[in-house]
Design a protein around this motif. Structure first.
Motif, PDB file in Angstrom:
ATOM      1  N   MET A   1       0.850  -1.197   0.000  1.00 30.00           N
ATOM      2  CA  MET A   1       0.000   0.000   0.000  1.00 30.00           C
ATOM      3  C   MET A   1       0.882   1.241   0.000  1.00 30.00           C
ATOM      4  O   MET A   1       1.788   1.359   0.806  1.00 30.00           O
ATOM      5  CB  MET A   1      -0.928   0.019   1.211  1.00 30.00           C
ATOM      6  CG  MET A   1      -1.849   1.224   1.253  1.00 30.00           C
ATOM      7  SD  MET A   1      -3.012   1.152   2.637  1.00 30.00           S
ATOM      8  CE  MET A   1      -1.882   1.350   4.002  1.00 30.00           C
ATOM      9  N   LYS A   2       0.591   2.158  -0.898  1.00 32.23           N
ATOM     10  CA  LYS A   2       1.385   3.367  -1.019  1.00 32.23           C
ATOM     11  C   LYS A   2       0.501   4.575  -0.735  1.00 32.23           C
ATOM     12  O   LYS A   2      -0.592   4.685  -1.274  1.00 32.23           O
ATOM     13  CB  LYS A   2       1.982   3.460  -2.427  1.00 32.23           C
ATOM     14  CG  LYS A   2       2.894   4.655  -2.625  1.00 32.23           C
ATOM     15  CD  LYS A   2       3.440   4.656  -4.031  1.00 32.23           C
ATOM     16  CE  LYS A   2       4.376   5.825  -4.255  1.00 32.23           C
ATOM     17  NZ  LYS A   2       4.901   5.845  -5.647  1.00 32.23           N
ATOM     18  N   ILE A   3       0.947   5.487   0.125  1.00 34.60           N
ATOM     19  CA  ILE A   3       0.156   6.656   0.499  1.00 34.60           C
ATOM     20  C   ILE A   3       0.933   7.909   0.137  1.00 34.60           C
ATOM     21  O   ILE A   3       2.090   8.066   0.520  1.00 34.60           O
ATOM     22  CB  ILE A   3      -0.185   6.663   1.994  1.00 34.60           C
ATOM     23  CG1 ILE A   3      -1.000   5.400   2.345  1.00 34.60           C
ATOM     24  CG2 ILE A   3      -0.963   7.908   2.365  1.00 34.60           C
ATOM     25  CD1 ILE A   3      -1.336   5.301   3.804  1.00 34.60           C
ATOM     26  N   LEU A   4       0.275   8.806  -0.585  1.00 40.39           N
ATOM     27  CA  LEU A   4       0.855  10.102  -0.923  1.00 40.39           C
ATOM     28  C   LEU A   4       0.027  11.170  -0.256  1.00 40.39           C
ATOM     29  O   LEU A   4      -1.192  11.201  -0.410  1.00 40.39           O
ATOM     30  CB  LEU A   4       0.856  10.307  -2.451  1.00 40.39           C
ATOM     31  CG  LEU A   4       1.608   9.242  -3.268  1.00 40.39           C
ATOM     32  CD1 LEU A   4       1.426   9.513  -4.758  1.00 40.39           C
ATOM     33  CD2 LEU A   4       3.086   9.238  -2.916  1.00 40.39           C
ATOM     34  N   ASN A   5       0.653  12.067   0.485  1.00 42.56           N
ATOM     35  CA  ASN A   5      -0.065  13.089   1.233  1.00 42.56           C
ATOM     36  C   ASN A   5      -0.047  14.414   0.503  1.00 42.56           C
ATOM     37  O   ASN A   5       0.955  14.799  -0.081  1.00 42.56           O
ATOM     38  CB  ASN A   5       0.560  13.299   2.614  1.00 42.56           C
ATOM     39  CG  ASN A   5       0.382  12.076   3.482  1.00 42.56           C
ATOM     40  OD1 ASN A   5      -0.660  11.437   3.435  1.00 42.56           O
ATOM     41  ND2 ASN A   5       1.395  11.740   4.245  1.00 42.56           N
ATOM     42  N   ASN A  39      -5.312  11.644   0.987  1.00 52.36           N
ATOM     43  CA  ASN A  39      -4.313  10.585   0.849  1.00 52.36           C
ATOM     44  C   ASN A  39      -4.665   9.727  -0.356  1.00 52.36           C
ATOM     45  O   ASN A  39      -5.805   9.264  -0.478  1.00 52.36           O
ATOM     46  CB  ASN A  39      -4.277   9.690   2.094  1.00 52.36           C
ATOM     47  CG  ASN A  39      -3.833  10.442   3.326  1.00 52.36           C
ATOM     48  OD1 ASN A  39      -2.999  11.336   3.250  1.00 52.36           O
ATOM     49  ND2 ASN A  39      -4.391  10.075   4.472  1.00 52.36           N
ATOM     50  N   THR A  40      -3.722   9.563  -1.261  1.00 49.09           N
ATOM     51  CA  THR A  40      -3.908   8.662  -2.389  1.00 49.09           C
ATOM     52  C   THR A  40      -3.344   7.304  -2.012  1.00 49.09           C
ATOM     53  O   THR A  40      -2.163   7.173  -1.690  1.00 49.09           O
ATOM     54  CB  THR A  40      -3.200   9.193  -3.644  1.00 49.09           C
ATOM     55  OG1 THR A  40      -3.727  10.481  -3.964  1.00 49.09           O
ATOM     56  CG2 THR A  40      -3.422   8.256  -4.826  1.00 49.09           C
ATOM     57  N   THR A  53      -8.740   7.480  -3.238  1.00 48.41           N
ATOM     58  CA  THR A  53      -8.400   8.716  -2.542  1.00 48.41           C
ATOM     59  C   THR A  53      -9.227   8.828  -1.272  1.00 48.41           C
ATOM     60  O   THR A  53     -10.454   8.737  -1.322  1.00 48.41           O
ATOM     61  CB  THR A  53      -8.655   9.948  -3.436  1.00 48.41           C
ATOM     62  OG1 THR A  53      -7.877   9.827  -4.629  1.00 48.41           O
ATOM     63  CG2 THR A  53      -8.253  11.225  -2.710  1.00 48.41           C
ATOM     64  N   VAL A  54      -8.542   9.010  -0.156  1.00 44.60           N
ATOM     65  CA  VAL A  54      -9.209   9.213   1.130  1.00 44.60           C
ATOM     66  C   VAL A  54      -9.073  10.690   1.482  1.00 44.60           C
ATOM     67  O   VAL A  54      -7.966  11.200   1.613  1.00 44.60           O
ATOM     68  CB  VAL A  54      -8.582   8.339   2.234  1.00 44.60           C
ATOM     69  CG1 VAL A  54      -9.265   8.593   3.573  1.00 44.60           C
ATOM     70  CG2 VAL A  54      -8.670   6.868   1.851  1.00 44.60           C
ATOM     71  N   TYR A  55     -10.192  11.363   1.632  1.00 43.71           N
ATOM     72  CA  TYR A  55     -10.195  12.803   1.848  1.00 43.71           C
ATOM     73  C   TYR A  55     -10.259  13.157   3.336  1.00 43.71           C
ATOM     74  O   TYR A  55     -10.749  12.379   4.154  1.00 43.71           O
ATOM     75  CB  TYR A  55     -11.387  13.446   1.123  1.00 43.71           C
ATOM     76  CG  TYR A  55     -11.272  13.377  -0.376  1.00 43.71           C
ATOM     77  CD1 TYR A  55     -10.552  14.336  -1.082  1.00 43.71           C
ATOM     78  CD2 TYR A  55     -11.889  12.353  -1.091  1.00 43.71           C
ATOM     79  CE1 TYR A  55     -10.452  14.284  -2.464  1.00 43.71           C
ATOM     80  CE2 TYR A  55     -11.791  12.288  -2.478  1.00 43.71           C
ATOM     81  CZ  TYR A  55     -11.066  13.252  -3.153  1.00 43.71           C
ATOM     82  OH  TYR A  55     -10.960  13.185  -4.515  1.00 43.71           O
ATOM     83  N   HIS A  56      -9.770  14.348   3.612  1.00 41.90           N
ATOM     84  CA  HIS A  56      -9.894  14.880   4.964  1.00 41.90           C
ATOM     85  C   HIS A  56     -11.367  14.922   5.364  1.00 41.90           C
ATOM     86  O   HIS A  56     -12.237  15.277   4.568  1.00 41.90           O
ATOM     87  CB  HIS A  56      -9.317  16.301   5.008  1.00 41.90           C
ATOM     88  CG  HIS A  56      -9.610  17.028   6.277  1.00 41.90           C
ATOM     89  ND1 HIS A  56      -8.948  16.770   7.456  1.00 41.90           N
ATOM     90  CD2 HIS A  56     -10.504  18.011   6.556  1.00 41.90           C
ATOM     91  CE1 HIS A  56      -9.410  17.563   8.400  1.00 41.90           C
ATOM     92  NE2 HIS A  56     -10.355  18.330   7.886  1.00 41.90           N
ATOM     93  N   SER A  57     -11.647  14.570   6.599  1.00 42.00           N
ATOM     94  CA  SER A  57     -13.012  14.646   7.116  1.00 42.00           C
ATOM     95  C   SER A  57     -12.991  15.201   8.533  1.00 42.00           C
ATOM     96  O   SER A  57     -11.974  15.114   9.232  1.00 42.00           O
ATOM     97  CB  SER A  57     -13.698  13.279   7.090  1.00 42.00           C
ATOM     98  OG  SER A  57     -13.009  12.363   7.915  1.00 42.00           O
TER      99      SER A  57
END
Length: 218
Positions: A1-5, A39-40, A53-57
């Protein structure tokens, strides 16, 4: 799993409006953008890379309201809502802001899809009974619009989650400084718009965007 901020700080309203205008003029989609940190995430599923894509909440919260009850994020389940930051003794922009919020409230009064949340930043003086009197004077007569307050750190930390600038400042009128933004939040607690709560044109934009956002959940 790769996360880009990627991160977006407090809203610069001029820049926000420019970006917001461009995004919302993509009329073919009629869908509002999503703002804040994202976060992608790349996952491998059945040998294929799937990008999400996980967005700020807005995080979980609990504040005391005008009826001396604790209000949490659960109150807004399955609703979109409009949030702002104010204080009852504010001598500058707050009276205009809250009258404009009242306009939106009256438009969606008793509509179970939409709620309103005003965070007081005056943690010393805006006790529940003060908020209750304020709400009554304003003309709020149901639970659809919540007025809340909390401890100092809670109050100022939650404003950061909405990407709204607030601070205690003894040199500012009333002792506090804050942006007059109305923040539109969807059912996943993601930020879908920000509007100058003192400008009539921005209020009309908000009213239109609430309609667009409601359609996403039909």
């Amino acid at each position: 799993m790769k996360i880009l901020n990627s991160k977006i700080p407090f809203f610069s309203f001029t820049c926000f409006c420019l970006f917001f205008h461009v995004a919302c003029n993509q009329k073919s989609e009629e869908k509002l953008p999503i703002y804040g940190q994202s976060n992608t995430i790349e996952n491998e599923i059945n040998g294929k890379i799937v990008v999400d894509t996980v967005y700020h909440s807005i995080p979980d919260f609990s504040f005391i309201n005008q009826d001396s009850l604790f209000i949490s994020q659960d109150f807004f389940n399955q609703k979109i809502y409009i949030a702002n930051f104010f204080f009852t003794r504010c001598p500058t922009i707050c009276p205009v802001m809250q009258q404009n919020m009242l306009t939106v409230y009256e438009e969606y009064k008793n509509d179970e899809r939409v709620a309103f949340l005003s965070h007081s930043i005056d943690y010393r003086n805006d006790h529940p009974w003060v908020l209750k009197e304020y709400a009554d004077r304003l003309g709020v007569d149901n639970s659809q619009w919540q007025f809340v307050n909390g401890q100092k750190d809670e109050v100022f930390n939650i404003s950061k989650e909405y990407l709204v600038f607030t601070t205690e400042d003894e040199n500012a009128p009333g002792g506090y400084d804050h942006q007059g933004l109305f923040i539109l939040v969807d059912q996943q607690r993601r930020i879908r718009g920000a509007y100058d709560g003192t400008e009539d044109e921005q209020i009309q934009k908000l009213l239109n965007d609430v309609k667009i956002l409601c359609k996403e959940y039909e």
